[in-house]
Motif scaffolding. Structure first.
Motif, short mmCIF file in Angstrom:
data_model
loop_
_atom_site.label_atom_id
_atom_site.label_comp_id
_atom_site.label_asym_id
_atom_site.label_seq_id
_atom_site.Cartn_x
_atom_site.Cartn_y
_atom_site.Cartn_z
N ASP A 94 -2.89 -14.61 3.62
CA ASP A 94 -2.98 -15.50 4.80
C ASP A 94 -3.95 -16.82 4.65
OD1 ASP A 94 -0.94 -14.33 6.08
OD2 ASP A 94 -2.39 -13.14 7.51
N SER A 95 -5.14 -16.37 4.03
CA SER A 95 -6.03 -17.51 3.66
C SER A 95 -5.77 -18.04 2.40
CB SER A 95 -7.52 -16.79 3.74
OG SER A 95 -7.48 -15.85 2.79
N CYS A 96 -5.03 -17.35 1.47
CA CYS A 96 -4.80 -18.16 0.34
C CYS A 96 -3.50 -18.77 0.18
CB CYS A 96 -4.83 -16.99 -0.83
SG CYS A 96 -6.68 -16.31 -0.93
N ASP A 97 -3.00 -19.02 1.16
CA ASP A 97 -1.50 -19.69 1.26
C ASP A 97 -0.33 -18.88 0.61
OD1 ASP A 97 -2.54 -21.80 2.77
OD2 ASP A 97 -2.68 -22.77 0.91
N GLY A 98 -0.59 -17.50 0.76
CA GLY A 98 0.45 -16.67 0.21
C GLY A 98 0.57 -16.27 -1.35
N GLU A 99 -0.54 -16.69 -1.90
CA GLU A 99 -0.59 -16.58 -3.42
C GLU A 99 -0.79 -15.34 -4.05
OE1 GLU A 99 -3.31 -19.27 -5.20
OE2 GLU A 99 -2.61 -20.90 -4.11
N VAL A 100 -1.24 -14.17 -3.03
CA VAL A 100 -1.31 -12.99 -3.28
C VAL A 100 -0.18 -12.06 -3.01
CG1 VAL A 100 -3.10 -10.80 -3.04
CG2 VAL A 100 -4.09 -13.23 -2.95
N PRO A 101 0.34 -11.14 -4.02
CA PRO A 101 1.48 -10.32 -3.48
C PRO A 101 1.12 -9.55 -2.58
CG PRO A 101 0.36 -9.63 -5.69
CD PRO A 101 0.01 -10.95 -5.22
N LEU A 102 2.11 -9.25 -1.51
CA LEU A 102 1.78 -8.38 -0.32
C LEU A 102 2.07 -6.92 -0.64
CD1 LEU A 102 3.26 -10.62 2.41
CD2 LEU A 102 0.97 -10.26 1.87
N GLU A 103 2.87 -6.52 -1.72
CA GLU A 103 3.24 -5.26 -2.02
C GLU A 103 2.56 -4.89 -3.36
OE1 GLU A 103 4.53 -2.75 -0.30
OE2 GLU A 103 4.61 -4.36 1.59
N PRO A 104 1.28 -4.17 -3.46
CA PRO A 104 0.74 -4.16 -4.52
C PRO A 104 1.54 -2.64 -5.49
CG PRO A 104 -0.42 -2.95 -3.09
CD PRO A 104 0.42 -3.67 -2.44
N VAL A 105 1.73 -2.67 -6.60
CA VAL A 105 2.55 -1.93 -7.54
C VAL A 105 1.79 -0.56 -7.58
CG1 VAL A 105 3.81 -1.44 -9.37
CG2 VAL A 105 3.77 -3.62 -8.46
N ARG A 106 0.36 -0.57 -7.91
CA ARG A 106 -0.39 0.32 -8.38
C ARG A 106 -2.01 -0.14 -7.82
NH1 ARG A 106 -2.12 1.79 -14.62
NH2 ARG A 106 -3.34 3.66 -13.99
N VAL A 107 -2.35 0.64 -7.10
CA VAL A 107 -3.94 0.61 -6.48
C VAL A 107 -4.71 1.38 -7.02
CG1 VAL A 107 -5.19 0.60 -4.44
CG2 VAL A 107 -2.68 -0.29 -4.35
N GLN A 108 -5.91 1.05 -7.71
CA GLN A 108 -7.09 1.96 -8.04
C GLN A 108 -8.12 1.67 -7.28
OE1 GLN A 108 -6.78 1.02 -12.17
NE2 GLN A 108 -5.67 2.99 -12.72
N SER A 109 -9.00 2.53 -7.34
CA SER A 109 -10.30 2.23 -6.69
C SER A 109 -11.20 2.41 -7.80
CB SER A 109 -10.74 3.17 -5.40
OG SER A 109 -10.62 4.75 -5.73
#
Length: 119
Positions: free
Chosen positions: A94-109
């Protein structure tokens, strides 16, 4: 030499202060104007200091065990944590004008043992 007991009480002289008194302190602060009385008191204080047990040594400093300076990546599978990541990505999108994908494929911590050790 009981005539000085009120002066010692008025000056709130306790054991620690008593052992640190000098001839000048006895004369000016306590009012022991007789030089021989001061000398006798100082000799008694010297004997008390000599008989006092030595101060206890400071306890040894314990070495802190520092974990290895490494990190590891763990796959995030907890649904609540994945939801939290998804919400963060939405806020960023929302703050980056939608440049970030909303559905991550793989999440690591990232787990850094040194970082968590100091926190």
């Amino acid at each position: 030499m009981g005539e000085y007991s009120d002066a010692f009480a008025h000056a709130a002289v306790d054991g620690k202060v008593l052992c640190s008194l000098s001839a000048s302190d006895l004369d000016k602060e306590i009012g022991v104007s007789n030089r021989l009385h001061r000398k006798r008191l100082l000799l008694e204080l010297q004997a008390v200091r000599a008989a006092a047990p030595p101060a206890a040594p400071a306890p040894p400093r314990r070495e802190r065990s520092v974990p290895e300076e490494t990190f590891r990546l763990d796959e995030v599978s907890d649904l609540l944590e994945l939801r939290h990541v998804r919400l963060q990505l939405q806020r960023c999108g929302d703050s980056c004008d939608g440049e970030v994908p909303l559905e991550p494929v793989r999440v690591q911590s990232v787990h850094n043992s040194l970082l968590s050790y100091y926190l």
